[in-house]
Motif scaffolding. Structure first.
Motif, PDB file in Angstrom:
ATOM      1  N   SER A   1     -21.533  12.409   3.103  1.00 18.09           N
ATOM      2  CA  SER A   1     -22.176  12.824   1.958  1.00 18.09           C
ATOM      3  C   SER A   1     -21.177  12.580   0.736  1.00 18.09           C
ATOM      4  CB  SER A   1     -22.354  14.376   1.749  1.00 18.09           C
ATOM      5  OG  SER A   1     -21.455  15.158   2.128  1.00 18.09           O
ATOM      6  N   GLU A   2     -19.716  12.226   0.808  1.00 14.37           N
ATOM      7  CA  GLU A   2     -18.750  12.073  -0.034  1.00 14.37           C
ATOM      8  C   GLU A   2     -18.195  10.565  -0.025  1.00 14.37           C
ATOM      9  OE1 GLU A   2     -16.282  15.257  -0.026  1.00 14.37           O
ATOM     10  OE2 GLU A   2     -17.863  16.747  -0.561  1.00 14.37           O
ATOM     11  N   LEU A   3     -17.470  10.218  -1.046  1.00 17.77           N
ATOM     12  CA  LEU A   3     -16.994   8.757  -1.000  1.00 17.77           C
ATOM     13  C   LEU A   3     -15.280   9.017  -1.304  1.00 17.77           C
ATOM     14  CD1 LEU A   3     -19.303   6.674  -3.269  1.00 17.77           C
ATOM     15  CD2 LEU A   3     -19.416   6.976  -0.700  1.00 17.77           C
ATOM     16  N   ALA A   4     -14.591   8.374  -0.552  1.00 15.64           N
ATOM     17  CA  ALA A   4     -13.180   8.126  -0.459  1.00 15.64           C
ATOM     18  C   ALA A   4     -12.726   7.136  -1.512  1.00 15.64           C
ATOM     19  CB  ALA A   4     -12.477   8.459   0.668  1.00 15.64           C
ATOM     20  N   ILE A   5     -12.692   7.316  -2.543  1.00 15.46           N
ATOM     21  CA  ILE A   5     -12.556   6.118  -3.647  1.00 15.46           C
ATOM     22  C   ILE A   5     -10.987   6.050  -3.826  1.00 15.46           C
ATOM     23  CG2 ILE A   5     -12.879   5.003  -5.918  1.00 15.46           C
ATOM     24  CD1 ILE A   5     -15.702   6.467  -5.734  1.00 15.46           C
ATOM     25  N   PRO A   6     -10.252   4.987  -3.614  1.00 13.36           N
ATOM     26  CA  PRO A   6      -8.809   4.795  -4.124  1.00 13.36           C
ATOM     27  C   PRO A   6      -8.663   5.278  -5.110  1.00 13.36           C
ATOM     28  CG  PRO A   6      -9.611   2.983  -2.381  1.00 13.36           C
ATOM     29  CD  PRO A   6     -10.751   3.456  -2.965  1.00 13.36           C
ATOM     30  N   ASP A   7      -7.363   5.825  -5.202  1.00 15.33           N
ATOM     31  CA  ASP A   7      -6.700   6.289  -6.767  1.00 15.33           C
ATOM     32  C   ASP A   7      -5.442   5.865  -7.009  1.00 15.33           C
ATOM     33  OD1 ASP A   7      -6.892   7.727  -9.146  1.00 15.33           O
ATOM     34  OD2 ASP A   7      -5.922   9.357  -8.221  1.00 15.33           O
ATOM     35  N   PRO A   8      -5.079   5.007  -7.628  1.00 17.83           N
ATOM     36  CA  PRO A   8      -6.021   4.483  -9.127  1.00 17.83           C
ATOM     37  C   PRO A   8      -6.793   3.522  -8.687  1.00 17.83           C
ATOM     38  CG  PRO A   8      -3.782   3.793  -9.356  1.00 17.83           C
ATOM     39  CD  PRO A   8      -3.651   4.773  -8.169  1.00 17.83           C
ATOM     40  N   LEU A   9      -7.771   3.056  -9.662  1.00 14.12           N
ATOM     41  CA  LEU A   9      -8.862   1.930  -9.180  1.00 14.12           C
ATOM     42  C   LEU A   9      -8.160   0.916  -9.355  1.00 14.12           C
ATOM     43  CD1 LEU A   9     -12.168   3.087 -10.736  1.00 14.12           C
ATOM     44  CD2 LEU A   9     -11.546   3.166  -8.440  1.00 14.12           C
ATOM     45  N   ASP A  10      -7.409   0.527 -10.421  1.00 11.89           N
ATOM     46  CA  ASP A  10      -6.732  -0.809 -10.648  1.00 11.89           C
ATOM     47  C   ASP A  10      -5.703  -1.220  -9.552  1.00 11.89           C
ATOM     48  OD1 ASP A  10      -5.108   1.110 -11.693  1.00 11.89           O
ATOM     49  OD2 ASP A  10      -4.503   0.309 -13.274  1.00 11.89           O
ATOM     50  N   THR A  11      -4.872  -0.361  -9.221  1.00 12.49           N
ATOM     51  CA  THR A  11      -3.948  -0.918  -8.091  1.00 12.49           C
ATOM     52  C   THR A  11      -4.155  -0.298  -6.703  1.00 12.49           C
ATOM     53  OG1 THR A  11      -2.498   1.077  -8.417  1.00 12.49           O
ATOM     54  CG2 THR A  11      -2.141  -0.786  -9.959  1.00 12.49           C
ATOM     55  N   GLY A  12      -4.799   0.714  -6.794  1.00 11.00           N
ATOM     56  CA  GLY A  12      -5.235   1.112  -5.311  1.00 11.00           C
ATOM     57  C   GLY A  12      -6.573   0.683  -4.850  1.00 11.00           C
ATOM     58  N   LEU A  13      -7.312   0.102  -5.559  1.00  5.68           N
ATOM     59  CA  LEU A  13      -8.726  -0.702  -5.135  1.00  5.68           C
ATOM     60  C   LEU A  13      -8.647  -2.162  -5.444  1.00  5.68           C
ATOM     61  CD1 LEU A  13     -11.391  -0.502  -3.477  1.00  5.68           C
ATOM     62  CD2 LEU A  13     -12.296   0.313  -5.650  1.00  5.68           C
ATOM     63  N   PHE A  14      -8.738  -2.346  -6.601  1.00  4.52           N
ATOM     64  CA  PHE A  14      -8.949  -3.696  -6.897  1.00  4.52           C
ATOM     65  C   PHE A  14      -7.855  -4.700  -6.720  1.00  4.52           C
ATOM     66  CE2 PHE A  14     -11.591  -1.182  -9.992  1.00  4.52           C
ATOM     67  CZ  PHE A  14     -12.824  -1.782  -9.355  1.00  4.52           C
ATOM     68  N   LYS A  15      -6.414  -4.267  -6.825  1.00  2.25           N
ATOM     69  CA  LYS A  15      -5.526  -5.451  -6.694  1.00  2.25           C
ATOM     70  C   LYS A  15      -5.446  -5.672  -5.077  1.00  2.25           C
ATOM     71  CE  LYS A  15      -0.696  -5.683  -7.211  1.00  2.25           C
ATOM     72  NZ  LYS A  15       0.824  -4.965  -7.679  1.00  2.25           N
ATOM     73  N   PRO A  16      -5.697  -4.703  -4.120  1.00  2.00           N
ATOM     74  CA  PRO A  16      -5.601  -5.292  -2.655  1.00  2.00           C
ATOM     75  C   PRO A  16      -6.953  -6.037  -2.616  1.00  2.00           C
ATOM     76  CG  PRO A  16      -5.496  -3.038  -2.841  1.00  2.00           C
ATOM     77  CD  PRO A  16      -5.619  -3.381  -3.981  1.00  2.00           C
ATOM     78  N   LEU A  17      -7.833  -6.033  -3.021  1.00  3.29           N
ATOM     79  CA  LEU A  17      -9.089  -6.788  -2.844  1.00  3.29           C
ATOM     80  C   LEU A  17      -8.950  -8.308  -3.626  1.00  3.29           C
ATOM     81  CD1 LEU A  17     -12.029  -4.363  -3.393  1.00  3.29           C
ATOM     82  CD2 LEU A  17     -11.197  -5.410  -1.221  1.00  3.29           C
ATOM     83  N   TYR A  18      -8.156  -8.296  -4.649  1.00  2.45           N
ATOM     84  CA  TYR A  18      -7.829  -9.303  -5.251  1.00  2.45           C
ATOM     85  C   TYR A  18      -6.828  -9.992  -4.552  1.00  2.45           C
ATOM     86  CZ  TYR A  18      -6.407 -12.419  -9.227  1.00  2.45           C
ATOM     87  OH  TYR A  18      -5.932 -13.475  -9.996  1.00  2.45           O
ATOM     88  N   GLY A  19      -5.980  -9.559  -3.875  1.00  2.00           N
ATOM     89  CA  GLY A  19      -4.947 -10.286  -3.196  1.00  2.00           C
ATOM     90  C   GLY A  19      -5.740 -10.777  -1.676  1.00  2.00           C
ATOM     91  N   ALA A  20      -6.818 -10.419  -1.378  1.00  2.00           N
ATOM     92  CA  ALA A  20      -7.556 -10.741  -0.386  1.00  2.00           C
ATOM     93  C   ALA A  20      -8.499 -12.252  -0.874  1.00  2.00           C
ATOM     94  CB  ALA A  20      -8.514 -10.109   0.258  1.00  2.00           C
ATOM     95  N   GLY A  21      -8.360 -12.199  -1.855  1.00  2.00           N
ATOM     96  CA  GLY A  21      -9.175 -13.691  -2.631  1.00  2.00           C
ATOM     97  C   GLY A  21     -10.215 -13.416  -3.367  1.00  2.00           C
ATOM     98  N   SER A  22     -10.460 -12.198  -3.690  1.00  2.00           N
ATOM     99  CA  SER A  22     -11.665 -11.747  -4.559  1.00  2.00           C
ATOM    100  C   SER A  22     -11.289 -11.864  -6.099  1.00  2.00           C
ATOM    101  CB  SER A  22     -12.058 -10.312  -4.006  1.00  2.00           C
ATOM    102  OG  SER A  22     -12.480  -9.967  -3.000  1.00  2.00           O
ATOM    103  N   ARG A  23     -12.467 -12.552  -6.746  1.00  2.00           N
ATOM    104  CA  ARG A  23     -12.344 -12.483  -8.120  1.00  2.00           C
ATOM    105  C   ARG A  23     -13.609 -11.860  -8.697  1.00  2.00           C
ATOM    106  NH1 ARG A  23      -8.224 -13.375  -6.440  1.00  2.00           N
ATOM    107  NH2 ARG A  23      -6.899 -14.963  -6.890  1.00  2.00           N
ATOM    108  N   ILE A  24     -14.682 -11.625  -8.023  1.00  2.00           N
ATOM    109  CA  ILE A  24     -15.788 -10.846  -8.514  1.00  2.00           C
ATOM    110  C   ILE A  24     -15.927  -9.486  -7.578  1.00  2.00           C
ATOM    111  CG2 ILE A  24     -18.108 -10.845  -8.596  1.00  2.00           C
ATOM    112  CD1 ILE A  24     -18.230 -13.965  -8.885  1.00  2.00           C
ATOM    113  N   PHE A  25     -16.049  -8.372  -8.238  1.00  2.00           N
ATOM    114  CA  PHE A  25     -15.862  -7.008  -7.391  1.00  2.00           C
ATOM    115  C   PHE A  25     -17.133  -6.255  -7.767  1.00  2.00           C
ATOM    116  CE2 PHE A  25     -11.806  -8.549  -8.600  1.00  2.00           C
ATOM    117  CZ  PHE A  25     -10.985  -8.363  -7.715  1.00  2.00           C
ATOM    118  N   SER A  26     -18.027  -5.936  -6.597  1.00  2.00           N
ATOM    119  CA  SER A  26     -19.580  -5.227  -6.870  1.00  2.00           C
ATOM    120  C   SER A  26     -19.105  -3.930  -6.357  1.00  2.00           C
ATOM    121  CB  SER A  26     -20.364  -5.945  -5.632  1.00  2.00           C
ATOM    122  OG  SER A  26     -21.510  -5.127  -5.837  1.00  2.00           O
ATOM    123  N   ASN A  27     -19.676  -2.938  -7.233  1.00  2.00           N
ATOM    124  CA  ASN A  27     -19.351  -1.627  -7.069  1.00  2.00           C
ATOM    125  C   ASN A  27     -20.572  -0.735  -7.410  1.00  2.00           C
ATOM    126  OD1 ASN A  27     -16.292  -1.354  -6.907  1.00  2.00           O
ATOM    127  ND2 ASN A  27     -16.688  -2.721  -8.470  1.00  2.00           N
TER     128      ASN A  27
END
Length: 207
Positions: A108-134
């Motif tokens: 029932s709940e989401l565990a969203i990395p905090d902060p978003l910029d360095t905790g979520l998007f930066k690792p996905l960017y490092g994996a090669g992502s340039r488009i991010f769907s949320n």
């Protein structure tokens, strides 16, 4: 787009959602192990699957629907006909997934990395992502810290595009757009129901 030869070739879409089932024909790779908590650009569809606090599969169903709609591609495509027709819009793209479903919350709940910029998007960017769907959010109609973090990442990473769902409360009218989708440097997406009382519910037009 498919008829024009545009199907996501060469793209890696970063997605934060409730994950996928690794054994699904839309994600399975017979030659490479599923890339839990690592990056493997050679995997057929999933270059990275960060488990967070989840158990590594989709027990909710939301992520399976969203991520397959984006880039799902059945293993035997394009030769297996009936299943291939359910491929995602960017069927030849790959995905980098961050599973944000909390395994401690009874789904029932989401565990969203905090902060978003360095905790979520930066690792996905490092994996090669340039488009991010949320496809999550729906907070208050105010400029929250999460909205600010999205804007900061967009400023720091000009080749990235963050796509946010604007929320599920559009029927509330003015001010119903929820944070963090009110960020200034992202693409916020919603839908509009154009209802004609003369039509039956089966003819409900989604714009």
């Amino acid at each position: 787009f498919w008829d024009a030869g545009i199907a996501g070739q060469g793209e890696i879409i970063g997605v934060a959602d409730t994950g996928v089932n690794p054994q699904s024909c839309y994600w399975k790779d017979l030659d490479h192990p599923f890339p839990y908590d690592t990056v493997n650009q050679d995997h057929r569809k999933v270059v990275s699957y960060m488990r967070g606090s989840s158990d590594g599969t989709d027990l909710h169903g939301h992520g399976s629907h969203v991520i397959a709609s984006i880039a799902g591609e059945v293993l035997c495509s394009p030769t297996c006909g009936a299943d291939a027709k359910f491929n995602g819009m960017a069927q030849t793209a790959k995905v980098a997934i961050w599973d944000i479903l909390s395994s401690f919350s009874k789904m029932s709940e989401l565990a969203i990395p905090d902060p978003l910029d360095t905790g979520l998007f930066k690792p996905l960017y490092g994996a090669g992502s340039r488009i991010f769907s949320n496809s999550w959010g729906g907070g208050p109609n105010v400029y929250t810290m999460q909205a600010q973090e999205i804007d900061q990442f967009s400023v720091d990473t000009p080749d990235a595009l963050i796509v946010m769902a604007i929320g599920n409360t559009g029927t509330h009218g003015k001010g119903s757009a929820g944070s963090p989708a009110i960020c200034k440097n992202c693409l916020s997406v919603g839908s509009h129901d154009n209802w004609d009382s003369k039509q039956s519910s089966a003819d409900h037009v989604l714009l």
